[in-house]
Design an enzyme around this catalytic site. Structure first.
Site, PDB file in Angstrom:
ATOM      1  N   ASP A  19      70.994  30.143  72.565  1.00 28.02           N
ATOM      2  CA  ASP A  19      72.244  30.646  73.146  1.00 28.02           C
ATOM      3  C   ASP A  19      72.352  30.117  74.575  1.00 28.02           C
ATOM      4  O   ASP A  19      71.449  29.433  75.071  1.00 28.02           O
ATOM      5  CB  ASP A  19      72.302  32.169  73.068  1.00 28.02           C
ATOM      6  CG  ASP A  19      71.202  32.825  73.885  1.00 28.02           C
ATOM      7  OD1 ASP A  19      70.455  32.119  74.587  1.00 28.02           O
ATOM      8  OD2 ASP A  19      71.083  34.056  73.814  1.00 28.02           O
ATOM      9  N   CYS A  44      61.213  43.159  45.888  1.00 26.54           N
ATOM     10  CA  CYS A  44      60.951  42.150  46.924  1.00 26.54           C
ATOM     11  C   CYS A  44      59.667  41.396  46.605  1.00 26.54           C
ATOM     12  O   CYS A  44      58.652  41.995  46.243  1.00 26.54           O
ATOM     13  CB  CYS A  44      60.843  42.832  48.288  1.00 26.54           C
ATOM     14  SG  CYS A  44      60.465  41.698  49.647  1.00 26.54           S
ATOM     15  N   HIS A  80      58.290  41.815  56.441  1.00 27.55           N
ATOM     16  CA  HIS A  80      59.140  42.288  55.337  1.00 27.55           C
ATOM     17  C   HIS A  80      60.621  42.210  55.686  1.00 27.55           C
ATOM     18  O   HIS A  80      61.428  41.698  54.899  1.00 27.55           O
ATOM     19  CB  HIS A  80      58.821  43.715  54.902  1.00 27.55           C
ATOM     20  CG  HIS A  80      59.902  44.236  53.999  1.00 27.55           C
ATOM     21  ND1 HIS A  80      59.986  43.881  52.675  1.00 27.55           N
ATOM     22  CD2 HIS A  80      61.014  44.975  54.249  1.00 27.55           C
ATOM     23  CE1 HIS A  80      61.075  44.397  52.141  1.00 27.55           C
ATOM     24  NE2 HIS A  80      61.723  45.066  53.078  1.00 27.55           N
ATOM     25  N   CYS A 115      58.026  39.528  48.800  1.00 24.16           N
ATOM     26  CA  CYS A 115      57.339  39.106  50.028  1.00 24.16           C
ATOM     27  C   CYS A 115      55.876  39.519  50.004  1.00 24.16           C
ATOM     28  O   CYS A 115      55.445  40.360  49.233  1.00 24.16           O
ATOM     29  CB  CYS A 115      58.045  39.645  51.265  1.00 24.16           C
ATOM     30  SG  CYS A 115      57.554  41.300  51.786  1.00 24.16           S
ATOM     31  N   ASP A 135      72.984  35.493  63.465  1.00 22.23           N
ATOM     32  CA  ASP A 135      71.680  35.858  64.023  1.00 22.23           C
ATOM     33  C   ASP A 135      71.767  37.306  64.470  1.00 22.23           C
ATOM     34  O   ASP A 135      72.856  37.791  64.798  1.00 22.23           O
ATOM     35  CB  ASP A 135      71.334  35.011  65.246  1.00 22.23           C
ATOM     36  CG  ASP A 135      72.084  35.483  66.480  1.00 22.23           C
ATOM     37  OD1 ASP A 135      73.293  35.177  66.600  1.00 22.23           O
ATOM     38  OD2 ASP A 135      71.488  36.207  67.307  1.00 22.23           O
ATOM     39  N   GLY A 158      81.212  37.652  71.665  1.00 25.02           N
ATOM     40  CA  GLY A 158      81.874  38.810  72.249  1.00 25.02           C
ATOM     41  C   GLY A 158      82.116  39.961  71.298  1.00 25.02           C
ATOM     42  O   GLY A 158      82.907  40.854  71.610  1.00 25.02           O
ATOM     43  N   CYS A 179      55.285  43.363  50.333  1.00 21.59           N
ATOM     44  CA  CYS A 179      55.573  44.175  49.144  1.00 21.59           C
ATOM     45  C   CYS A 179      54.638  43.843  47.994  1.00 21.59           C
ATOM     46  O   CYS A 179      54.388  44.682  47.134  1.00 21.59           O
ATOM     47  CB  CYS A 179      57.033  43.989  48.729  1.00 21.59           C
ATOM     48  SG  CYS A 179      58.175  44.720  49.932  1.00 21.59           S
ATOM     49  N   GLY A 217      72.652  31.816  77.428  1.00 21.58           N
ATOM     50  CA  GLY A 217      72.225  32.691  78.515  1.00 21.58           C
ATOM     51  C   GLY A 217      73.321  33.647  78.952  1.00 21.58           C
ATOM     52  O   GLY A 217      73.041  34.653  79.605  1.00 21.58           O
ATOM     53  N   GLY A 218      74.547  33.326  78.594  1.00 16.90           N
ATOM     54  CA  GLY A 218      75.675  34.157  79.043  1.00 16.90           C
ATOM     55  C   GLY A 218      75.579  35.590  78.544  1.00 16.90           C
ATOM     56  O   GLY A 218      75.815  36.533  79.304  1.00 16.90           O
TER      57      GLY A 218
END
Lengths: 406, 406
Positions: A91, A341, A372, A343, A303, A253, A346, A93-94
């Protein structure tokens, strides 16, 4: 080349696609785990790869303060510094200046702010945000913008939006003049250290992978649409940003305190004014339900700190809903956190064990919970892509939750 | 079967061997990472396996308080609860009661102490330490002993040693009467939960692996030699403990504040009075130099919180000596933490990155530092075993440090 974007399949407003970056390919829609200070908190890089993270996000504000841009540059950029071989986005930084600094001072030139670490004074402008992001060397970097506070009146929203538009033009100008300075663009020095060996060379010489690839590998600068909660201002911001011409566009924003319904309305209306052939990135969003919904509206990238931050507080996302693992009801629960799941958490540990780790304040609680939650988010987006690829325009919104992993 | 011990090779006083437990084999001399509350702090179990941990240690005192023995038992013991398929050893709780409780009250019957968590009152005796350790279900459990404080006069050392001897007899009596109650000895229930599937059944039906294997799989109870810093009392304690007859013997009550030279002297003299054909376990030791030295004296098993605790404080052990990773001198150091280490940390990350993680108080610092330190300890013991197997009686003491990984 910088990036190229190719759409695979449309389903209503939603689409699947692929972004080719100098550090690998990204399947869209994509969720990007947040690695604020050169680490997705608690997760070693090989496990991040294993859960399927194709791109992670770094925060320029934090990296600028610590370890500093010069240090990151010396290691061939953030890829080399943290030994992450895949794509990275930073990003501008703003947003951090906005959210972490009550004493910031904004002028046309830029923002003066104090470090949240030691109170020292710093200045970010479009130009030095670009300089920092070029030094950090992410594949995709963001124009320096002002995140308009919420609520704000129309006059304030317009003034802020217009300044963001001017800053976008300055960001692009600086970037175009300096993009060759990215640390992985030039030839590597031989004494850059052993971990450098593991960072793949940028794909600048590999022109065979994509017809659009040409020239030196560089970063790509995305523009950011602002305009507060006003649809007309958002439209104008989108048009002005598109006019400057970027290889991708973000909606910034939002998620700054406004009602969810309003967020959705602004996202949906703003998307109509962004070009279909460019990646569209919704910043800072969201819950599992939200990332599915926004993907269905045509967002390609998202994100959020939610999966990682919530994990550290024992809030876990599962196909059966949210689980607050600290609760006593799980103290003897032998089942896996999420039966649907696949993963590594799990597959191996019980709810009782995860609850015990959390209740005992064990480090491993934060590590496993984060693994997870990230797996769940990335799997969710994998299912969204699969549904879109099957042409399931609206059905995937409900079906993606209850369907076991393919 | 409980355990069997086979010596492969002698080199002076040192020897290599193999302990066969109901949950796998252990190559000796072995270092056992400490997993106090059912977790080696910060390290997922699959990574523990990957760095080569063959046996880990659990603390009965901590597990008794949290999650509680009943909960652990319901999961088939600690193996099932934490999904650790390899061998486990538990201490008796005696040392934690000694080190964490200033208000403990010791009588012939046992020790009354207060929980360090909530101040609640509890009582440990040889009998209920055994009951707790049987419920927790480690492969090797320890007799309940009194750790004599340092310094202590001879009368106090003798009285304490004699009580430990009486407690050892009571521990063995209770254990022999109740050892069939270990949660993994009987048939498993089918509803014991999904993670149970991954805990291998005890080897009780697999008589082909070892001629000595016979009957139901059970735990093994080790005796503990005490006697303070007095060689004569240590000799007497060893003889009395051996007379009770255990499948293995520990040396306890050291590393409690005495000078290193004294520790060594007591260890060396005590070892002379322990049977050569049984595993010899030195509790709570030590630095990398010390574990090499004690292995050379004929110690087969050691455990210590040092590698894990030091890691969390940024103190790292390497083939080139100790590294305090927080120091500014590493801020731009591109080299691996230890150029002679093959662990996943040294293979991937730079000193600069590890220093940055530590300075930024990132969770990942503790995770990666712990993985490295454990790798270093386990690799060190691997080299010690290799040196002994080559018959290098004394040379390995110096050589083991500078030699790159085979």
């Amino acid at each position: 080349m910088s990036i190229s974007f190719r759409i695979h399949k449309d389903a209503g407003k939603a689409r699947t696609g692929q972004i080719t970056t100098p550090h690998g390919e990204i399947e869209t829609p994509i969720f990007m785990p947040v690695g604020t200070v050169a680490s997705v908190k608690g997760v070693p890089q090989d496990i991040l790869e294993d859960v399927g993270a194709q791109i992670i996000l770094g925060n320029t504000y934090h990296l600028y303060l610590r370890p500093g841009v010069d240090t990151v540059r010396k290691f061939g950029g953030l890829h080399g510094f943290m030994s992450w071989r895949r794509a990275i986005l930073t990003d501008s930084g703003g947003f951090q200046v906005f959210s972490l600094n009550e004493l910031r001072k904004v002028t046309e030139e830029g923002v003066t702010f104090r470090s949240h670490l030691d109170g020292s004074s710093h200045f970010f402008s479009p130009e030095n945000s670009m300089a920092a992001q070029i030094g950090i060397g992410a594949d995709i970097i963001m124009a320096f913008d002002e995140c308009t506070e919420y609520p704000a009146d129309r006059e304030r929203m317009r003034a802020s939006m217009e300044m963001t538009a001017r800053w976008a033009a300055r960001s692009k100008k600086y970037f175009e003049e300096h993009k060759s300075e990215v640390p992985w663009s030039g030839p590597r020095t031989s004494d850059a250290g052993p971990q450098q060996k593991q960072v793949p060379r940028a794909a600048r010489n590999d022109k065979s992978t994509d017809d659009k690839t040409s020239g030196e590998a560089t970063q790509s600068l995305f523009g950011i649409v602002q305009g507060g909660m006003d649809r007309e201002l958002r439209k104008e911001s989108a048009e002005r940003t598109v006019e400057i011409d970027f290889p991708g566009y973000a909606i910034g924003g939002l998620s700054v305190g406004e009602p969810r319904e309003l967020t959705r309305e602004i996202v949906e209306s703003t998307l109509e004014h962004l070009p279909k052939d460019k990646p569209r990135y919704l910043m800072g969003v969201g819950t599992p339900e939200e990332i599915v919904e926004y993907a269905s509206l045509g967002v390609d990238m998202m994100d959020c700190v939610l999966p990682t931050r919530a994990a550290r507080h024992g809030l876990l996302f599962t196909s059966e809903g949210k689980v607050s693992i600290k609760q006593a009801q799980y103290a003897q629960d032998p089942g896996p956190l999420d039966p649907n799941c696949g993963c590594r958490v799990c597959q191996r540990y019980s709810r009782a064990y995860l609850r015990h780790l959390y209740a005992s304040n064990e480090l491993l609680a934060q590590v496993l919970n984060t693994i997870h939650n990230l797996s769940f988010y990335l799997d969710t987006m994998r299912r969204v892509r699969h549904s879109i690829s099957l042409g399931e325009e609206s059905r995937f919104l409900s079906g993606v939750w209850s369907r076991p992993k393919p």
